[in-house]
Motif scaffolding. Structure first.
Motif, PDB file in Angstrom:
ATOM      1  N   GLY A  79      -3.508   3.062  10.350  1.00  0.00           N
ATOM      2  CA  GLY A  79      -3.852   3.468   9.169  1.00  0.00           C
ATOM      3  C   GLY A  79      -3.963   3.221   7.772  1.00  0.00           C
ATOM      4  N   LEU A  80      -4.212   4.395   7.490  1.00  0.00           N
ATOM      5  CA  LEU A  80      -4.092   3.891   5.671  1.00  0.00           C
ATOM      6  C   LEU A  80      -4.663   3.034   4.786  1.00  0.00           C
ATOM      7  N   ASP A  81      -6.303   2.607   5.225  1.00  0.00           N
ATOM      8  CA  ASP A  81      -7.003   1.855   4.881  1.00  0.00           C
ATOM      9  C   ASP A  81      -7.090   1.250   3.827  1.00  0.00           C
ATOM     10  N   GLU A  82      -7.139   0.542   3.200  1.00  0.00           N
ATOM     11  CA  GLU A  82      -7.453  -0.160   1.408  1.00  0.00           C
ATOM     12  C   GLU A  82      -8.721  -0.613   1.357  1.00  0.00           C
ATOM     13  N   GLY A  83      -9.656  -0.010   0.224  1.00  0.00           N
ATOM     14  CA  GLY A  83     -11.340  -0.741   0.568  1.00  0.00           C
ATOM     15  C   GLY A  83     -11.389  -2.179  -0.187  1.00  0.00           C
ATOM     16  N   THR A  84     -10.135  -2.654  -0.320  1.00  0.00           N
ATOM     17  CA  THR A  84     -10.574  -4.168  -0.531  1.00  0.00           C
ATOM     18  C   THR A  84     -10.700  -5.260   0.728  1.00  0.00           C
ATOM     19  N   ALA A  85     -10.987  -5.947   0.317  1.00  0.00           N
ATOM     20  CA  ALA A  85     -11.812  -7.113   0.809  1.00  0.00           C
ATOM     21  C   ALA A  85     -10.833  -8.261   0.490  1.00  0.00           C
ATOM     22  N   ILE A  86     -10.035  -8.251  -0.330  1.00  0.00           N
ATOM     23  CA  ILE A  86      -9.048  -9.911  -0.947  1.00  0.00           C
ATOM     24  C   ILE A  86      -8.130  -9.372  -0.482  1.00  0.00           C
ATOM     25  N   ALA A  87      -8.001 -10.714   0.327  1.00  0.00           N
ATOM     26  CA  ALA A  87      -6.938 -10.887   1.372  1.00  0.00           C
ATOM     27  C   ALA A  87      -5.481 -10.795   0.711  1.00  0.00           C
ATOM     28  N   GLU A  88      -5.017 -11.001  -0.905  1.00  0.00           N
ATOM     29  CA  GLU A  88      -4.555 -11.165  -1.325  1.00  0.00           C
ATOM     30  C   GLU A  88      -3.863  -9.761  -1.932  1.00  0.00           C
ATOM     31  N   ASP A  89      -4.017  -8.711  -2.126  1.00  0.00           N
ATOM     32  CA  ASP A  89      -4.785  -7.643  -2.033  1.00  0.00           C
ATOM     33  C   ASP A  89      -3.784  -6.726  -1.475  1.00  0.00           C
ATOM     34  N   ARG A  90      -5.094  -6.695  -0.169  1.00  0.00           N
ATOM     35  CA  ARG A  90      -4.686  -6.258   1.239  1.00  0.00           C
ATOM     36  C   ARG A  90      -3.093  -6.132   0.814  1.00  0.00           C
ATOM     37  N   ASP A  91      -2.414  -8.416   1.470  1.00  0.00           N
ATOM     38  CA  ASP A  91      -1.197  -8.398   1.869  1.00  0.00           C
ATOM     39  C   ASP A  91      -0.495  -7.205   0.781  1.00  0.00           C
ATOM     40  N   SER A  92      -0.800  -7.858  -0.340  1.00  0.00           N
ATOM     41  CA  SER A  92       0.280  -7.000  -1.848  1.00  0.00           C
ATOM     42  C   SER A  92       1.365  -5.841  -1.323  1.00  0.00           C
ATOM     43  N   HIS A  93       0.207  -4.934  -0.208  1.00  0.00           N
ATOM     44  CA  HIS A  93       0.228  -3.401   0.122  1.00  0.00           C
ATOM     45  C   HIS A  93       0.986  -3.645   1.411  1.00  0.00           C
ATOM     46  N   LEU A  94       1.456  -5.047   2.173  1.00  0.00           N
ATOM     47  CA  LEU A  94       1.721  -4.042   3.291  1.00  0.00           C
ATOM     48  C   LEU A  94       3.197  -3.720   3.576  1.00  0.00           C
ATOM     49  N   ALA A  95       4.722  -4.522   2.788  1.00  0.00           N
ATOM     50  CA  ALA A  95       5.662  -3.815   2.635  1.00  0.00           C
ATOM     51  C   ALA A  95       5.937  -2.041   2.507  1.00  0.00           C
ATOM     52  N   GLY A  96       4.695  -1.612   1.479  1.00  0.00           N
ATOM     53  CA  GLY A  96       5.001  -0.302   1.193  1.00  0.00           C
ATOM     54  C   GLY A  96       4.159   0.428   2.669  1.00  0.00           C
ATOM     55  N   LYS A  97       2.906  -0.506   2.892  1.00  0.00           N
ATOM     56  CA  LYS A  97       2.278   0.428   4.139  1.00  0.00           C
ATOM     57  C   LYS A  97       3.353   0.682   5.094  1.00  0.00           C
ATOM     58  N   ARG A  98       3.707  -0.378   5.397  1.00  0.00           N
ATOM     59  CA  ARG A  98       5.110  -0.446   6.669  1.00  0.00           C
ATOM     60  C   ARG A  98       5.676   1.179   6.656  1.00  0.00           C
ATOM     61  N   ASP A  99       6.486   1.168   5.462  1.00  0.00           N
ATOM     62  CA  ASP A  99       7.616   2.021   5.008  1.00  0.00           C
ATOM     63  C   ASP A  99       6.596   3.395   5.022  1.00  0.00           C
ATOM     64  N   ARG A 100       5.063   3.793   4.904  1.00  0.00           N
ATOM     65  CA  ARG A 100       4.531   4.381   4.951  1.00  0.00           C
ATOM     66  C   ARG A 100       4.193   5.598   6.288  1.00  0.00           C
ATOM     67  N   LEU A 101       4.083   4.278   7.135  1.00  0.00           N
ATOM     68  CA  LEU A 101       3.664   4.461   8.388  1.00  0.00           C
ATOM     69  C   LEU A 101       4.614   4.729   8.985  1.00  0.00           C
ATOM     70  N   MET A 102       6.174   4.419   9.211  1.00  0.00           N
ATOM     71  CA  MET A 102       7.217   5.165   9.642  1.00  0.00           C
ATOM     72  C   MET A 102       7.589   5.923   8.857  1.00  0.00           C
ATOM     73  N   LYS A 103       7.038   6.029   8.255  1.00  0.00           N
ATOM     74  CA  LYS A 103       7.847   8.152   7.507  1.00  0.00           C
ATOM     75  C   LYS A 103       6.627   8.712   8.102  1.00  0.00           C
ATOM     76  N   GLU A 104       5.374   8.639   8.382  1.00  0.00           N
ATOM     77  CA  GLU A 104       4.015   8.844   8.902  1.00  0.00           C
ATOM     78  C   GLU A 104       4.732   9.740  10.528  1.00  0.00           C
ATOM     79  N   LEU A 105       5.296   8.207  11.356  1.00  0.00           N
ATOM     80  CA  LEU A 105       5.667   9.036  12.661  1.00  0.00           C
ATOM     81  C   LEU A 105       6.753   9.562  12.093  1.00  0.00           C
ATOM     82  N   ALA A 106       7.690   9.517  11.131  1.00  0.00           N
ATOM     83  CA  ALA A 106       8.992  10.743  11.549  1.00  0.00           C
ATOM     84  C   ALA A 106       8.766  12.126  10.618  1.00  0.00           C
ATOM     85  N   ASP A 107       7.090  12.384  10.599  1.00  0.00           N
ATOM     86  CA  ASP A 107       6.520  13.153   9.586  1.00  0.00           C
ATOM     87  C   ASP A 107       5.887  13.728  11.371  1.00  0.00           C
ATOM     88  N   ARG A 108       5.369  13.745  12.150  1.00  0.00           N
ATOM     89  CA  ARG A 108       4.853  13.734  13.698  1.00  0.00           C
ATOM     90  C   ARG A 108       6.069  14.352  14.489  1.00  0.00           C
TER      91      ARG A 108
END
Length: 407
Positions: A296-325
């Motif tokens: 999840g944690l979708d972003e409203g961008t269709a630019i690959a470079e912008d999308r990919d720049s968030h990957l590390a932060g999104k990975r960590d956030r998703l694991m935190k979401e797992l830990a929260d649940r």
């Protein structure tokens, strides 16, 4: 199109996936399916099963586009809530769409049982949570329509959620008999099934041009050979937009993590699919080899470079979401695979079949939304009916422009 980046999980589950040749000479067929991913594979399987002479052409290897990033929750509710579809299209039309989605899960289950390899289909219930008290009214509307029309769903209070899960939410709808699948294995098996029915499959065969003829359409390929077809289906996933953009379709970016295997899923009632009303939402599922997928944690961008720049932060956030649940589960594992990918949707919340005057004898399959595999099943069967001359009134419901929609 740069569809995705990251470390992909699904190919590791099927290291023996077959390879197919590149087109080296001119061919002719009844139907050319452009794209060997999820949508193209379902079309090829349906059409070859109806006795049509089918050719599949994919510029990559079969299933190596967006299929690799499909997290394959099979649900009949979607990111556009049922009550919202009722408001847009009327109650009868919206309910029939949900019923078709429910039937599509059963159709996928039947295909999974008949295909030549295990595609890891399992029935799973879903827990659709209200993310906050403010979301309760819309969840109540959703449940009202589900209950009225006999869908197998229950209202779960916050107390009942806490008795079955290690997290708390104000309320949830507990939906029975959704499903999950390995989308890459399903993709590969459908193509194998289509080939066994007589379809010709070509990989590394990119379509580069088109010439309309009197009763055929001829497609040039990058290597030089031409494919002449009576009809063509462009089922190229999100790259269908490169052939023919549609104003109702849009591209976003999404993220997912797959954990290392676990010994147990303590506190995860029935290994349900879990998702929620929040936007951007979080969803969770488990896998046959005992991993967790969090996305999840979708972003409203269709630019690959912008999308990919968030990957590390999104990975960590998703694991935190797992830990929260599921704190105990998160403490017992860590992320092994992670990805960023383009994700398609439609403004009105329904998938589409496109027919356009400037593309005679061509159909465009936009199975966009968070239920892509389910939508592909519906649209592939509608196209089979269309191409075999079988009347199906549902076709107009999914055709671009929605000309038959009345309240």
């Amino acid at each position: 199109m740069d569809l995705h980046t990251g470390k992909m999980y699904w190919p590791t589950t099927l290291p023996d996936a077959p390879a197919y040749p590149t087109l080296r000479e001119d061919v002719a067929c009844d139907v050319l399916v452009i794209g060997g991913g999820s949508s193209g594979a379902q079309c090829a399987y349906e059409l070859s099963g109806a006795g049509l002479d089918v050719v599949v052409a994919d510029k990559r290897r079969v299933g190596w586009g967006s299929t690799l990033t499909n997290t394959a929750l099979l649900q009949y509710l979607g990111d556009k809530m049922l009550f919202e579809l009722v408001n847009s299209f009327g109650e009868q039309a919206a309910i029939r769409h949900a019923e078709r989605c429910r039937q599509a899960i059963a159709d996928i289950e039947a295909d999974a049982a008949a295909l030549p390899r295990d595609v890891e289909f399992s029935r799973r219930d879903s827990l659709y949570c209200a993310a906050s008290e403010a979301d309760l009214p819309k969840l109540e509307q959703e449940f009202g329509y589900l209950s009225k029309h006999g869908f197998d769903a229950e209202w779960w209070s916050g107390d009942r959620i806490r008795r079955h899960y290690p997290f708390s939410r104000p309320a949830a709808i507990y939906v029975r008999n959704d499903g999950e699948i390995n989308p890459f294995a399903y993709n590969v098996a459908l193509i194998e099934g289509a080939k066994a029915r007589g379809a010709a499959i070509y990989e590394q065969t990119e379509i580069t041009g088109r010439v309309d003829e009197a009763d055929h359409v001829a497609f040039r390929t990058a290597g030089g050979p031409t494919i002449r077809a009576r009809r063509a289906i462009v089922a190229a996933g999100y790259e269908t937009m490169s052939f023919k953009p549609d104003k109702n379709a849009l591209l976003l970016s999404t993220y997912a993590v797959v954990t290392k295997p676990l010994d147990a899923f303590d506190g995860w009632h029935g290994r349900t699919l879990v998702w929620e009303t929040a936007r951007p939402y979080i969803y969770l599922r488990t896998t046959r080899d005992r991993r967790v997928i969090v996305g999840g944690l979708d972003e409203g961008t269709a630019i690959a470079e912008d999308r990919d720049s968030h990957l590390a932060g999104k990975r960590d956030r998703l694991m935190k979401e797992l830990a929260d649940r599921f704190p105990a589960i998160a403490a017992a594992t860590e992320a092994e695979f992670h990805l960023a990918a383009f994700y398609g949707g439609t403004h009105d919340g329904l998938p589409m079949i496109g027919e356009y005057a400037d593309f005679p004898r061509c159909f465009f399959l936009y199975a966009y939304g968070d239920n892509g595999l389910v939508y592909s099943s519906i649209l592939a069967k509608l196209l089979k009916d269309r191409l075999t001359g079988t009347p199906n009134p549902a076709y107009e419901f999914y055709r671009q422009g929605r000309p038959a929609l009345t309240r």
